[in-house]
Design a protein around this motif. Sequence first.
Motif, PDB file in Angstrom:
ATOM      1  N   ASN A  15      -4.333  -5.156   1.929  1.00 13.06           N
ATOM      2  CA  ASN A  15      -4.709  -6.460   1.421  1.00 13.06           C
ATOM      3  C   ASN A  15      -6.193  -6.675   1.671  1.00 13.06           C
ATOM      4  N   PRO A  16      -6.814  -7.685   1.059  1.00 16.27           N
ATOM      5  CA  PRO A  16      -8.247  -7.906   1.270  1.00 16.27           C
ATOM      6  C   PRO A  16      -8.613  -7.974   2.753  1.00 16.27           C
ATOM      7  N   ALA A  39      -0.032  -5.768  -6.582  1.00 11.93           N
ATOM      8  CA  ALA A  39      -0.272  -7.194  -6.378  1.00 11.93           C
ATOM      9  C   ALA A  39       0.819  -8.082  -6.963  1.00 11.93           C
ATOM     10  N   GLY A  40       1.551  -7.598  -7.976  1.00  9.04           N
ATOM     11  CA  GLY A  40       2.536  -8.448  -8.631  1.00  9.04           C
ATOM     12  C   GLY A  40       1.903  -9.431  -9.589  1.00  9.04           C
ATOM     13  N   ASN A  41       0.596  -9.324  -9.772  1.00  4.72           N
ATOM     14  CA  ASN A  41      -0.123 -10.126 -10.767  1.00  4.72           C
ATOM     15  C   ASN A  41      -1.180  -9.220 -11.379  1.00  4.72           C
ATOM     16  N   ASP A  42      -2.070  -9.769 -12.171  1.00  2.00           N
ATOM     17  CA  ASP A  42      -3.019  -8.937 -12.898  1.00  2.00           C
ATOM     18  C   ASP A  42      -4.359  -8.806 -12.172  1.00  2.00           C
ATOM     19  N   ALA A  43      -4.345  -8.922 -10.831  1.00  3.15           N
ATOM     20  CA  ALA A  43      -5.582  -8.832 -10.057  1.00  3.15           C
ATOM     21  C   ALA A  43      -5.930  -7.382  -9.764  1.00  3.15           C
ATOM     22  N   GLY A  44      -7.096  -6.939 -10.227  1.00  8.16           N
ATOM     23  CA  GLY A  44      -7.579  -5.610  -9.874  1.00  8.16           C
ATOM     24  C   GLY A  44      -8.059  -5.597  -8.434  1.00  8.16           C
ATOM     25  N   ALA A  45      -8.297  -4.413  -7.908  1.00 10.37           N
ATOM     26  CA  ALA A  45      -8.703  -4.289  -6.508  1.00 10.37           C
ATOM     27  C   ALA A  45      -9.862  -3.309  -6.379  1.00 10.37           C
ATOM     28  N   GLN A  91     -13.286  -7.759   0.922  1.00 12.78           N
ATOM     29  CA  GLN A  91     -12.911  -9.160   1.014  1.00 12.78           C
ATOM     30  C   GLN A  91     -13.123  -9.871  -0.324  1.00 12.78           C
ATOM     31  N   SER A  92     -12.740 -11.132  -0.368  1.00 13.65           N
ATOM     32  CA  SER A  92     -12.972 -12.011  -1.527  1.00 13.65           C
ATOM     33  C   SER A  92     -12.350 -11.466  -2.808  1.00 13.65           C
ATOM     34  N   GLN A  93     -11.097 -10.990  -2.701  1.00  4.40           N
ATOM     35  CA  GLN A  93     -10.330 -10.545  -3.867  1.00  4.40           C
ATOM     36  C   GLN A  93      -8.967 -11.243  -3.837  1.00  4.40           C
ATOM     37  N   PRO A  94      -8.946 -12.510  -4.176  1.00  6.62           N
ATOM     38  CA  PRO A  94      -7.700 -13.281  -4.068  1.00  6.62           C
ATOM     39  C   PRO A  94      -6.555 -12.640  -4.860  1.00  6.62           C
TER      40      PRO A  94
END
Length: 236
Positions: A15-16, A39-45, A91-94
């Motif tokens: 996680n972040p 993530a279970g959503n469309d958030a890239g990392a 960090q800062s990747q909600p």
Amino acid sequence: MASTNWNNGQLITLNPGDTATCQKLNANQIYGLIFYNSAGNDAGANISVVWSQSQPPAPVYVPGTTGNQGLASVLFVNGSDTTTVSAAMLQSQPGAQVQTYIASVKMPVDTSGINNQPLQADGQTHAFSKFTRYYTVPASHWYQAQIQSTINQFITIQFTEQTATVNVVNSLVDPGTLIQAVGSAVGQVTKNIVKNQTLSWPLQGNGQQIVFVNADSVQNSQSASISLQSLSALYS
């Protein structure tokens, strides 16, 4: 923010702010850090991988997806460049989250969460699902290996101690944006990319272990298979 002992190369979740560190890389061996978006959503990392004290960290982007359906992002490193590698999610990747493990002929030592199976040289097709690792120690004669999938852009990786081969069937584009290598590993990675549903190639055993791992998504693996056939009878 968590710090994980990654010496066994085991499947973990980042996680972040999280960092995982492995201090057990062997000299001359090639390793693949395999990252999946979970993530279970469309958030890239965005991941930063430290692999050298003299070179800057390698950036790895894991594209956003939903329902754990995305392709893997892979970074190849070599144990001769460093015995230690660490992966940190910035960090800062909600909402961002990834699953990752280290693949090689050695790793993961802890195979929890990995479908770790021997690959029999019986010529039969075997399912090749996500998080699957097949291993085999071919004798000193010729074999025929085959990857098959009806789904576009199915990606697998074949490991020996000092080489990695990225095999892609039903290719649409070069997977270079997701498959990277740094340092000495750059010269150890080759690609077999075909537009057909089947990729078949001769393989010569030498008594050393070979490992095949899936680097694709759940839905892309539903129809995927792998087979290994001994050809020794042809040369008796």
